[in-house]
Structures are given as C-alpha cells and as structure tokens.
Design a protein around this motif. Structure first.
Motif, PDB file in Angstrom:
ATOM      1  N   GLU A   1     -14.248 -21.854  -2.392  1.00 32.32           N
ATOM      2  CA  GLU A   1     -15.743 -20.599  -2.974  1.00 32.32           C
ATOM      3  C   GLU A   1     -16.753 -19.920  -2.060  1.00 32.32           C
ATOM      4  OE1 GLU A   1     -17.308 -21.709  -7.199  1.00 32.32           O
ATOM      5  OE2 GLU A   1     -18.428 -20.228  -6.940  1.00 32.32           O
ATOM      6  N   HIS A   2     -16.961 -21.033  -1.114  1.00 30.94           N
ATOM      7  CA  HIS A   2     -18.049 -20.430  -0.417  1.00 30.94           C
ATOM      8  C   HIS A   2     -17.876 -19.874   0.995  1.00 30.94           C
ATOM      9  CE1 HIS A   2     -20.558 -20.920  -4.079  1.00 30.94           C
ATOM     10  NE2 HIS A   2     -20.381 -21.931  -4.056  1.00 30.94           N
ATOM     11  N   GLY A   3     -16.962 -20.355   1.420  1.00 31.03           N
ATOM     12  CA  GLY A   3     -16.276 -20.068   2.905  1.00 31.03           C
ATOM     13  C   GLY A   3     -17.414 -20.684   3.663  1.00 31.03           C
ATOM     14  N   LYS A   4     -17.650 -19.589   4.869  1.00 32.82           N
ATOM     15  CA  LYS A   4     -19.132 -20.019   5.887  1.00 32.82           C
ATOM     16  C   LYS A   4     -20.443 -20.025   4.986  1.00 32.82           C
ATOM     17  CE  LYS A   4     -17.247 -17.011   9.270  1.00 32.82           C
ATOM     18  NZ  LYS A   4     -17.253 -15.701  10.527  1.00 32.82           N
ATOM     19  N   SER A   5     -20.197 -19.938   3.807  1.00 32.47           N
ATOM     20  CA  SER A   5     -21.822 -19.525   3.983  1.00 32.47           C
ATOM     21  C   SER A   5     -22.320 -21.080   3.365  1.00 32.47           C
ATOM     22  CB  SER A   5     -22.349 -18.863   2.349  1.00 32.47           C
ATOM     23  OG  SER A   5     -21.199 -19.215   1.610  1.00 32.47           O
ATOM     24  N   LEU A   6     -21.144 -21.707   3.253  1.00 44.55           N
ATOM     25  CA  LEU A   6     -21.516 -23.337   2.763  1.00 44.55           C
ATOM     26  C   LEU A   6     -22.154 -24.041   3.997  1.00 44.55           C
ATOM     27  CD1 LEU A   6     -20.798 -26.032   0.709  1.00 44.55           C
ATOM     28  CD2 LEU A   6     -18.712 -26.485   1.631  1.00 44.55           C
ATOM     29  N   ARG A   7     -21.890 -23.542   4.742  1.00 41.98           N
ATOM     30  CA  ARG A   7     -22.396 -24.211   5.771  1.00 41.98           C
ATOM     31  C   ARG A   7     -24.164 -24.291   5.694  1.00 41.98           C
ATOM     32  NH1 ARG A   7     -19.451 -26.554  10.015  1.00 41.98           N
ATOM     33  NH2 ARG A   7     -21.151 -26.968  11.687  1.00 41.98           N
ATOM     34  N   TRP A   8     -24.423 -23.063   5.994  1.00 40.89           N
ATOM     35  CA  TRP A   8     -25.747 -22.791   5.566  1.00 40.89           C
ATOM     36  C   TRP A   8     -26.173 -23.716   4.554  1.00 40.89           C
ATOM     37  CZ3 TRP A   8     -28.483 -20.160   9.483  1.00 40.89           C
ATOM     38  CH2 TRP A   8     -27.785 -19.993  10.201  1.00 40.89           C
ATOM     39  N   MET A   9     -25.590 -23.898   3.119  1.00 45.63           N
ATOM     40  CA  MET A   9     -26.109 -24.274   1.998  1.00 45.63           C
ATOM     41  C   MET A   9     -26.462 -25.708   2.280  1.00 45.63           C
ATOM     42  SD  MET A   9     -23.588 -24.045  -1.493  1.00 45.63           S
ATOM     43  CE  MET A   9     -23.574 -22.119  -2.000  1.00 45.63           C
ATOM     44  N   LYS A  10     -25.806 -26.147   3.117  1.00 41.53           N
ATOM     45  CA  LYS A  10     -25.787 -27.848   4.469  1.00 41.53           C
ATOM     46  C   LYS A  10     -26.764 -27.653   5.337  1.00 41.53           C
ATOM     47  CE  LYS A  10     -20.566 -29.469   4.323  1.00 41.53           C
ATOM     48  NZ  LYS A  10     -19.784 -29.108   5.032  1.00 41.53           N
ATOM     49  N   LYS A  11     -27.525 -26.719   5.834  1.00 37.14           N
ATOM     50  CA  LYS A  11     -27.973 -26.241   7.044  1.00 37.14           C
ATOM     51  C   LYS A  11     -29.992 -26.579   5.765  1.00 37.14           C
ATOM     52  CE  LYS A  11     -26.139 -23.933  10.227  1.00 37.14           C
ATOM     53  NZ  LYS A  11     -26.871 -23.388  11.916  1.00 37.14           N
ATOM     54  N   ILE A  12     -29.643 -25.646   4.264  1.00 40.78           N
ATOM     55  CA  ILE A  12     -30.406 -26.170   3.652  1.00 40.78           C
ATOM     56  C   ILE A  12     -30.796 -27.248   3.117  1.00 40.78           C
ATOM     57  CG2 ILE A  12     -31.511 -25.296   1.322  1.00 40.78           C
ATOM     58  CD1 ILE A  12     -29.865 -22.600   1.764  1.00 40.78           C
ATOM     59  N   LYS A  13     -30.105 -27.719   2.636  1.00 43.93           N
ATOM     60  CA  LYS A  13     -29.372 -29.634   2.446  1.00 43.93           C
ATOM     61  C   LYS A  13     -30.472 -29.950   3.291  1.00 43.93           C
ATOM     62  CE  LYS A  13     -28.662 -33.238   0.501  1.00 43.93           C
ATOM     63  NZ  LYS A  13     -29.508 -34.054  -0.531  1.00 43.93           N
ATOM     64  N   THR A  14     -30.021 -30.259   4.232  1.00 38.63           N
ATOM     65  CA  THR A  14     -30.837 -30.907   5.864  1.00 38.63           C
ATOM     66  C   THR A  14     -32.559 -30.949   5.987  1.00 38.63           C
ATOM     67  OG1 THR A  14     -29.146 -30.796   6.805  1.00 38.63           O
ATOM     68  CG2 THR A  14     -30.633 -31.775   8.487  1.00 38.63           C
ATOM     69  N   LEU A  15     -33.002 -29.539   5.607  1.00 39.17           N
ATOM     70  CA  LEU A  15     -33.789 -29.314   5.861  1.00 39.17           C
ATOM     71  C   LEU A  15     -34.714 -29.755   4.792  1.00 39.17           C
ATOM     72  CD1 LEU A  15     -35.009 -27.240   7.536  1.00 39.17           C
ATOM     73  CD2 LEU A  15     -35.555 -25.710   6.064  1.00 39.17           C
ATOM     74  N   PHE A  16     -34.312 -29.941   3.283  1.00 37.70           N
ATOM     75  CA  PHE A  16     -34.877 -30.957   2.584  1.00 37.70           C
ATOM     76  C   PHE A  16     -35.236 -31.832   2.772  1.00 37.70           C
ATOM     77  CE2 PHE A  16     -35.371 -26.508   0.938  1.00 37.70           C
ATOM     78  CZ  PHE A  16     -36.694 -26.317   0.737  1.00 37.70           C
ATOM     79  N   ASP A  17     -34.213 -32.375   2.561  1.00 38.18           N
ATOM     80  CA  ASP A  17     -33.962 -33.577   2.618  1.00 38.18           C
ATOM     81  C   ASP A  17     -32.433 -33.913   4.617  1.00 38.18           C
ATOM     82  OD1 ASP A  17     -33.006 -36.749   1.901  1.00 38.18           O
ATOM     83  OD2 ASP A  17     -31.210 -35.520   0.719  1.00 38.18           O
ATOM     84  N   PRO A  18     -33.668 -34.332   4.982  1.00 32.91           N
ATOM     85  CA  PRO A  18     -32.766 -35.118   6.045  1.00 32.91           C
ATOM     86  C   PRO A  18     -32.415 -36.459   6.646  1.00 32.91           C
ATOM     87  CG  PRO A  18     -35.233 -34.795   6.758  1.00 32.91           C
ATOM     88  CD  PRO A  18     -34.819 -34.649   5.595  1.00 32.91           C
ATOM     89  N   ASN A  19     -33.037 -36.992   5.540  1.00 26.48           N
ATOM     90  CA  ASN A  19     -32.531 -37.855   5.757  1.00 26.48           C
ATOM     91  C   ASN A  19     -30.746 -38.072   4.158  1.00 26.48           C
ATOM     92  OD1 ASN A  19     -33.637 -39.062   7.823  1.00 26.48           O
ATOM     93  ND2 ASN A  19     -35.124 -39.464   6.881  1.00 26.48           N
TER      94      ASN A  19
END
Ligand code: FAD
Length: 471
Positions: free
Chosen positions: A433-451
């Motif tokens: 569904e999200h293609g390449k933008s999924l990778r950016w969603m993951k980056k956002i997740k890591t930013l808010f919740d690094p562990n």
C-alpha cells in the motif's frame, strides 16, 4: 536492542510508582488484556497498570524506556485487528480509569477529555446541550482508542472520522516527555501537523493523556429510509448515484440478505431478505427533509430498487441502526465455535460496485461463508468471513479471499483498512500500500520511539527487524 519482559526486581520498582489497587499481575486481569475482539491469538502482558494522572503515565514510560520494557496502551479492547494485544508482553497501560470529561466549552463546540472517556458517555453528557461528538464506532470505545485507530462509524459519510475531530493532544512520549500539540482554533497553518500524525498511530508513537475534540450541533430533524435491491451490485450503483447527487446522507449502510436474515431473526425487524441500504438524512426542518427524501426515492427507483420505506419515527430508526451496530456480535452468536476475519477495505466510489461483485465471487470460489455489511457511503467494505477455529484448510481459504480482496482494493487506488487500523492483521499489506513511503514512516517511528517500546509488533511488516531496517 532486545525488548524484555518485566523481571521481579523491575516489578517491585513499578509497584512503588502506582498504588496497589491500580496495579495487577492477577491471572484474570492479564487474560482480559491478552485479546481484543479479533481472531488474533491472545498474548498476555506481564502487568496491567491503570493510570489516573499524566505524571504516572510519564513515569512508567520513562522507566520502561530505560529498561527496554514494551508498553501498550489499552482503551476498551474492542479493536478488530489485534491493535492493543501486547504481543511482546511487558506493561499494559489501561486508560479506563483516566476518564474525566475535563471541560465542555459549548460556545466553542469543544470538549477537553481524558483518554478513557467512552464516546457514548460523552454524547449522553452533551445531549442536553444540543451538541454531539459524531464518530460512532458502535462498540463502547474510548476516546484514546478511537484516536489510536482513527475510528469511524455509520455517520462518517457526512461528518468525517475521528481524525477530523481532534484539535489538540497532550501526548506522553516513549521517553516520558510530555508534549502538547495542536490548537483550540478551528483552523491553523502553523507547522507540521503532529495531531494528524498521532491520530491513527495505534499507540506506536506516544500515548494520548488528554485531547481537545471538536463537537457538532445536533440536527433538528432526522429522516431514515430502508431500501431493497435485487442485487448487491444494484445497491452499490445506487450508493454511487446518491453520492453524486450531492444529497449528503448522514448514514448510507449496505447489508447483504444474509445480514438482513440475521437481524430479522434476532431483532424481529420483519425486513425483506434482500440486499438493503439503510439511509439517514439530517436537516434543519421537516419540510427540507421531505424534499430530500423525495429526491432520494427517485434515485433509488431509477437504479432499480424493489422496495422503498421511509417515514420512520425516531424510535424505529434507532431500533434499525442499533441492530446494524450489533451485526458483528450477531454473526459470532450464530456461529458458535467459529472465528471471524473482518475485511475492512475502502475504495474510491467508482470502484465500489465492482469491489462487491469481486468479493462475492472470491467467497463463492473459495467456498467461504461471509457476511457483507458496509459503510457504503465511504466506499468502506466490511466482509466478515467466518470459519471453524480448528479448520485449518478453511482458514487458508478465508485468508486467500481476504488477501485477494485487499489486492483488488489496492489495485483500484484504495486502502487495506478503512477504519480498523493495521494492528497485526494488516501489517503484511503495508509494503504494497505505501511503497517507499513506508520507509519514512519507519523513520518517524524511530524518531519518537528509538527503543521500540511502544506497542511493538504492530503497524510494520517486519517489526522484529525494525531497528536494523531503519538504522
Ligand atoms: C461490535 C463492534 C463494532 C465496531 N464497529 C466499528 C466501526 O463501525 N468503526 C470503527 O472504526 N471501528 C469499529 N470497531 C472497532 C473498535 O471499536 C474501534 O477501533 C475503537 O476505536 C477501539 O477503541 P477502544 O477504546 O476499544 O481501543 P482499544 O482497542 O483498547 O485500542 C485501540 C488502539 O489504540 C491504542 N490506544 C488505546 N488507548 C490509547 C491512548 N490513550 N493513547 C494512544 N493509543 C491508545 C491501543 O494500543 C490500540 O492500538 C468495532 C468493534 C466492535 C467490537
């Protein structure tokens, strides 16, 4: 960085943070918090904590983050995709006791709420003020859970989903930091829209500890109609024509004959057992409403309806829609020993009739029992596929029907989930569904919740490798 379950020493440290009556490791409590309303297998947390203060939420999060303990937010546990199941154990923060309606500002059409407020209770409080909070997922859901899943309901076709009603959030982040984001103004062009990012993030980016929501005025007049069609396809085409006409229905729900049969049996509705649309319209006067219903009838007749029944009183209308809301439970009651996989695709209006035909065909090919009932006005197709829990071959066929339906929805520019969220069951479709933008969603997740402590095992297809993938 591996997440860990709570060891004995950590349990003692946590126990010191929260009074005894709001802290439990009892079997029945852990079991209750191990499953939602979906078919996904249960998974128990190590401990359940009922916070009542923002500061308690922050303290628990800070400790959990430092010790790499998973934390999952819990509202009422009514999700349909395993969204609040603590698949990695750890701590469940159950917000049901953090449930104060802090302030209702009638003149601003706003309310400040704690996350554990049940939306029906809010609407009961608002009734005498001529206001209401429109998103209505049906089950006794909390505001926090509705924000988590960006819940919708029968009225979304006119009023929008939860996301459209959240103005301001106070969020407890994984580190224990508290942030306020959003505004009490009804519009803003200021900065990145973190409110819209948090809504629908299923507790994976932070936990809601307070929300300001928008309210709507209760309409003066309601009108309902029940319309039958010779085929689901004809009903789907009528939905399209009604939307195109700009008539602005407040609910436009489609049910297949199997659903109508169940509702008749359980609720004595006496409806014709045919593909059926339940419609509702809101208006400022009975005169205007009568005009609207007249035009609706013309469209229904033009699209081949076999029956058109309008002019219900308030009580009858409520009875019909209550039965509609209870369909999910009726299906389970009528199939003892069975599990239900709920397809929740949403597609553009033009693709809707074909989508219905395609899913019927897939069910027939796979020999799968299913019930179609949908928020048709939103192009949101619900199909409850039913199978005996132990029938492995049956479940393989159910998954094939579901997977093909999602693939069809994505191919038509739609989404794998219109309102239930990704949870566990829809993770596998995220890449498609999200293609390449999924990778950016993951980056956002890591930013808010690094562990990766917040609701781990959700949202992303390869959650276990999540940190490797994103660093
Ligand atoms: C009979 C039935 C009918 C339904 N009909 C609909 C429908 O029409 N439309 C619809 O959209 N849904 C529907 N649902 C699904 C469900 O009711 C909604 O998704 C609802 O919003 C879940 O709310 P909850 O309080 O039960 O949240 P939970 O299931 O407890 O949690 C939902 C998600 O939010 C997270 N969460 C909980 N609290 C917080 C918080 N304070 N901060 C951040 N995250 C949090 C959880 O971790 C989880 O990921 C239905 C369910 C049932 C059983």
């Amino acid at each position: 960085m591996t997440l860990r379950s709570v060891d004995a020493k950590q349990m003692e440290s946590l126990r010191k943070m929260i009074p005894e009556d709001r802290f439990s490791t009892g079997d029945s409590v852990l079991n209750l918090h191990s499953r939602d309303q979906s078919f996904h297998p249960p998974s128990r947390p190590d401990v359940v904590i009922w916070p009542i203060l923002k500061e308690e939420v922050c303290a628990v999060l800070k400790y959990a983050d430092e010790n790499r303990i998973p934390v999952t937010g819990w509202g009422s546990g009514t999700s349909m995709e395993g969204n609040p199941i603590p698949v990695k154990g750890g701590i469940v923060l159950d917000f049901s006791r953090m449930n104060r309606i802090l302030q209702i500002r009638e003149q601003d059409f706003q309310a400040d709420l704690e996350p554990g407020v049940i939306y029906q209770d809010l609407n009961e409080r608002l009734r005498h003020k001529g206001l209401f909070f429109p998103p209505d997922p049906g089950a006794r859901a909390t505001i926090g859970g509705m924000i988590g899943n960006n819940a919708s309901g029968t009225r979304t076709v006119k009023y929008g989903s939860t996301r459209d009603y959240v103005l301001r959030l106070t969020m407890a982040l994984a580190s224990g930091e508290l942030i306020e984001t959003g505004t009490r103004a009804s519009k803003t062009s200021s900065g990145y829209d973190l409110v819209r990012l948090f809504v629908g993030s299923e507790g994976t980016l932070g936990l809601v500890v307070e929300a300001t929501v928008r309210l709507a005025g209760v309409p003066s007049e309601y009108g309902a109609a029940v319309v039958t069609f010779p085929s689901l396809n004809a009903a789907g085409k009528c939905v399209f024509e009604i939307k195109r006409s700009g008539l602005d229905p407040a609910a436009l729900e489609l049910m297949d004959p199997e659903c109508i049969g169940l509702m008749n049996r359980e609720k004595g509705l006496g409806l014709s057992v045919l593909p059926t649309l339940f419609m509702e319209y809101h208006g400022p006067s009975s005169h205007q409403l009568a005009e609207t219903i007249k035009v609706v009838k013309e469209i229904c007749v033009d699209t081949g309806c076999t029956g058109f029944n309008a002019g219900f009183g308030r009580g009858e209308r409520d009875r019909l829609f209550r039965a509609r809301h209870e369909l999910g439970e009726m299906i389970l009651r009528n199939h003892p020993g069975c599990g239900v996989l709920v397809v929740d695709v949403a597609v553009p209006a033009t693709a809707y009739p074909d989508m219905i035909a395609a899913v019927k065909e897939e069910m027939k090919k796979g020999g799968v029992t299913g019930y179609i009932f949908s928020h048709a006005g939103d192009g949101n197709l619900h199909v409850n596929l039913v199978g005996k829990r132990e029938d492995q071959d049956g479940w393989r066929r159910i998954h094939t029907v579901a997977d093909r339906t999602v693939a069809g929805a994505l191919a038509s520019g739609g989404t794998a989930t219109g309102e239930h969220g990704v949870g566990i069951g829809k993770r596998k479709f995220m890449e498609a569904e999200h293609g390449k933008s999924l990778r950016w969603m993951k980056k956002i997740k890591t930013l808010f919740d690094p562990n990766g402590i917040l609701n781990p095992g959700k949202m992303f297809p390869y959650n276990d490798d999540f940190l490797q993938l994103t660093r």
